[in-house]
Design a protein around this motif. Structure first.
Motif, PDB file in Angstrom:
ATOM      1  N   ASP A 130      -7.141  -0.147  -1.491  1.00 13.90           N
ATOM      2  CA  ASP A 130      -6.109   0.849  -1.738  1.00 13.90           C
ATOM      3  C   ASP A 130      -6.643   1.868  -2.740  1.00 13.90           C
ATOM      4  O   ASP A 130      -7.448   1.520  -3.598  1.00 13.90           O
ATOM      5  CB  ASP A 130      -4.855   0.166  -2.293  1.00 13.90           C
ATOM      6  CG  ASP A 130      -3.709   1.137  -2.452  1.00 13.90           C
ATOM      7  OD1 ASP A 130      -3.394   1.487  -3.610  1.00 13.90           O
ATOM      8  OD2 ASP A 130      -3.136   1.555  -1.437  1.00 13.90           O
TER       9      ASP A 130
ATOM     10  N   SER B 291      -5.878   8.628  -0.981  1.00 11.28           N
ATOM     11  CA  SER B 291      -4.448   8.495  -0.740  1.00 11.28           C
ATOM     12  C   SER B 291      -4.194   7.224   0.050  1.00 11.28           C
ATOM     13  O   SER B 291      -4.744   7.063   1.146  1.00 11.28           O
ATOM     14  CB  SER B 291      -3.942   9.716   0.017  1.00 11.28           C
ATOM     15  OG  SER B 291      -2.557   9.626   0.244  1.00 11.28           O
ATOM     16  N   GLY B 292      -3.379   6.343  -0.491  1.00 13.80           N
ATOM     17  CA  GLY B 292      -3.098   5.086   0.194  1.00 13.80           C
ATOM     18  C   GLY B 292      -4.385   4.313   0.401  1.00 13.80           C
ATOM     19  O   GLY B 292      -5.149   4.089  -0.512  1.00 13.80           O
ATOM     20  N   GLY B 293      -4.656   3.936   1.638  1.00 14.72           N
ATOM     21  CA  GLY B 293      -5.879   3.215   1.958  1.00 14.72           C
ATOM     22  C   GLY B 293      -6.927   4.107   2.573  1.00 14.72           C
ATOM     23  O   GLY B 293      -7.789   3.629   3.317  1.00 14.72           O
ATOM     24  N   ASN B 294      -6.854   5.421   2.276  1.00 11.84           N
ATOM     25  CA  ASN B 294      -7.734   6.374   2.950  1.00 11.84           C
ATOM     26  C   ASN B 294      -8.427   7.348   2.008  1.00 11.84           C
ATOM     27  O   ASN B 294      -7.905   7.692   0.957  1.00 11.84           O
ATOM     28  CB  ASN B 294      -6.924   7.216   3.946  1.00 11.84           C
ATOM     29  CG  ASN B 294      -6.303   6.380   5.027  1.00 11.84           C
ATOM     30  OD1 ASN B 294      -6.998   5.799   5.840  1.00 11.84           O
ATOM     31  ND2 ASN B 294      -4.980   6.298   5.025  1.00 11.84           N
TER      32      ASN B 294
ATOM     33  N   MET C 293       0.850  -1.178   0.000  1.00 12.87           N
ATOM     34  CA  MET C 293       0.000   0.000   0.000  1.00 12.87           C
ATOM     35  C   MET C 293       0.894   1.239   0.000  1.00 12.87           C
ATOM     36  O   MET C 293       1.884   1.306   0.696  1.00 12.87           O
ATOM     37  CB  MET C 293      -0.907  -0.029   1.232  1.00 12.87           C
ATOM     38  CG  MET C 293      -2.032   0.926   1.124  1.00 12.87           C
ATOM     39  SD  MET C 293      -3.477   0.623   2.172  1.00 12.87           S
ATOM     40  CE  MET C 293      -2.889  -0.018   3.671  1.00 12.87           C
ATOM     41  N   THR C 294       0.504   2.245  -0.801  1.00 16.58           N
ATOM     42  CA  THR C 294       1.268   3.486  -0.908  1.00 16.58           C
ATOM     43  C   THR C 294       0.413   4.661  -0.458  1.00 16.58           C
ATOM     44  O   THR C 294      -0.806   4.603  -0.494  1.00 16.58           O
ATOM     45  CB  THR C 294       1.745   3.699  -2.365  1.00 16.58           C
ATOM     46  OG1 THR C 294       2.398   4.952  -2.435  1.00 16.58           O
ATOM     47  CG2 THR C 294       0.607   3.669  -3.344  1.00 16.58           C
ATOM     48  N   ASP C 295       1.063   5.740  -0.034  1.00 10.09           N
ATOM     49  CA  ASP C 295       0.326   6.935   0.393  1.00 10.09           C
ATOM     50  C   ASP C 295       0.206   7.960  -0.726  1.00 10.09           C
ATOM     51  O   ASP C 295      -0.145   9.105  -0.484  1.00 10.09           O
ATOM     52  CB  ASP C 295       1.006   7.565   1.607  1.00 10.09           C
ATOM     53  CG  ASP C 295       0.752   6.763   2.870  1.00 10.09           C
ATOM     54  OD1 ASP C 295      -0.227   6.000   2.899  1.00 10.09           O
ATOM     55  OD2 ASP C 295       1.538   6.895   3.814  1.00 10.09           O
ATOM     56  N   ARG C 296       0.511   7.547  -1.933  1.00 13.96           N
ATOM     57  CA  ARG C 296       0.412   8.460  -3.074  1.00 13.96           C
ATOM     58  C   ARG C 296      -1.050   8.827  -3.327  1.00 13.96           C
ATOM     59  O   ARG C 296      -1.930   7.981  -3.306  1.00 13.96           O
ATOM     60  CB  ARG C 296       0.994   7.767  -4.304  1.00 13.96           C
ATOM     61  CG  ARG C 296       1.126   8.708  -5.493  1.00 13.96           C
ATOM     62  CD  ARG C 296       1.723   7.993  -6.638  1.00 13.96           C
ATOM     63  NE  ARG C 296       0.599   7.463  -7.412  1.00 13.96           N
ATOM     64  CZ  ARG C 296       0.720   6.654  -8.426  1.00 13.96           C
ATOM     65  NH1 ARG C 296       1.895   6.206  -8.791  1.00 13.96           N
ATOM     66  NH2 ARG C 296      -0.333   6.247  -9.080  1.00 13.96           N
TER      67      ARG C 296
END
Length: 171
Positions: free
Chosen positions: A121, A73-76, A1-4
């Protein structure tokens, strides 16, 4: 998972009471477009709470502009409201986080982060694919132009005629 950040929409509003409903509708619309309907009600309520806090802190005589932003962003899902005045962070929704960031003189960011459903994600969210569609009038004019049936612009003809007459007198 990325916060991009994978997707973002924003909207600028005047910090008046009408901004609360507009912010809620904006977030609900964005989530509908992003096919995150299961989050629509909760995210809309969170957005309205954030906007209500920003509007309450605004000077009614000089309310200023607020920027409402929703992003993946990411999982949010992140809902942000940028304000000229400091605002207290609201209570975070279950499983989420909230806060306020000082962005510099006269700039404050009130935000809430909510987890995407099912551990999804942001890159897996089916985003809308928009195609450029000309208006019916633009399509009609393009078809006439392609067929050669579109009459010439009288202003263009006038400039051409003027240029031809001017060059004839200069010889």
């Amino acid at each position: 998972m990325t916060d991009r950040t994978e997707q973002m929409d924003d909207l600028q509003l005047v910090a008046l009471p009408s901004a609360v409903g507009c912010t809620e509708m904006f977030v609900r619309f964005s989530l509908t477009e992003w096919k995150l309907r299961s989050m629509r009600d909760d995210a809309g309520a969170v957005a309205a709470d954030l906007a209500r806090a920003v509007v309450a802190a605004a000077d009614p005589d000089q309310p200023g502009i607020i920027t409402a932003r929703v992003r993946l962003s990411g999982g949010n899902l992140v809902i942000e409201l940028e304000s000229a005045r400091p605002v207290q962070a609201p209570t975070a929704p279950p499983g989420g986080r909230s806060g306020v960031d000082d962005l510099g003189p006269g700039r404050h960011m009130l935000w809430t982060m909510m987890p995407l459903p099912g551990g999804m994600d942001a890159g897996a969210v089916p985003l809308p694919r928009r195609q450029r569609k000309p208006s019916p009038e633009a399509a009609r004019l393009a078809a006439e132009e392609a067929a050669g049936t579109h009459p010439p612009d009288p202003d263009v003809l006038g400039r051409i005629l003027y240029g031809l007459n001017s060059s004839k007198h200069q010889k």
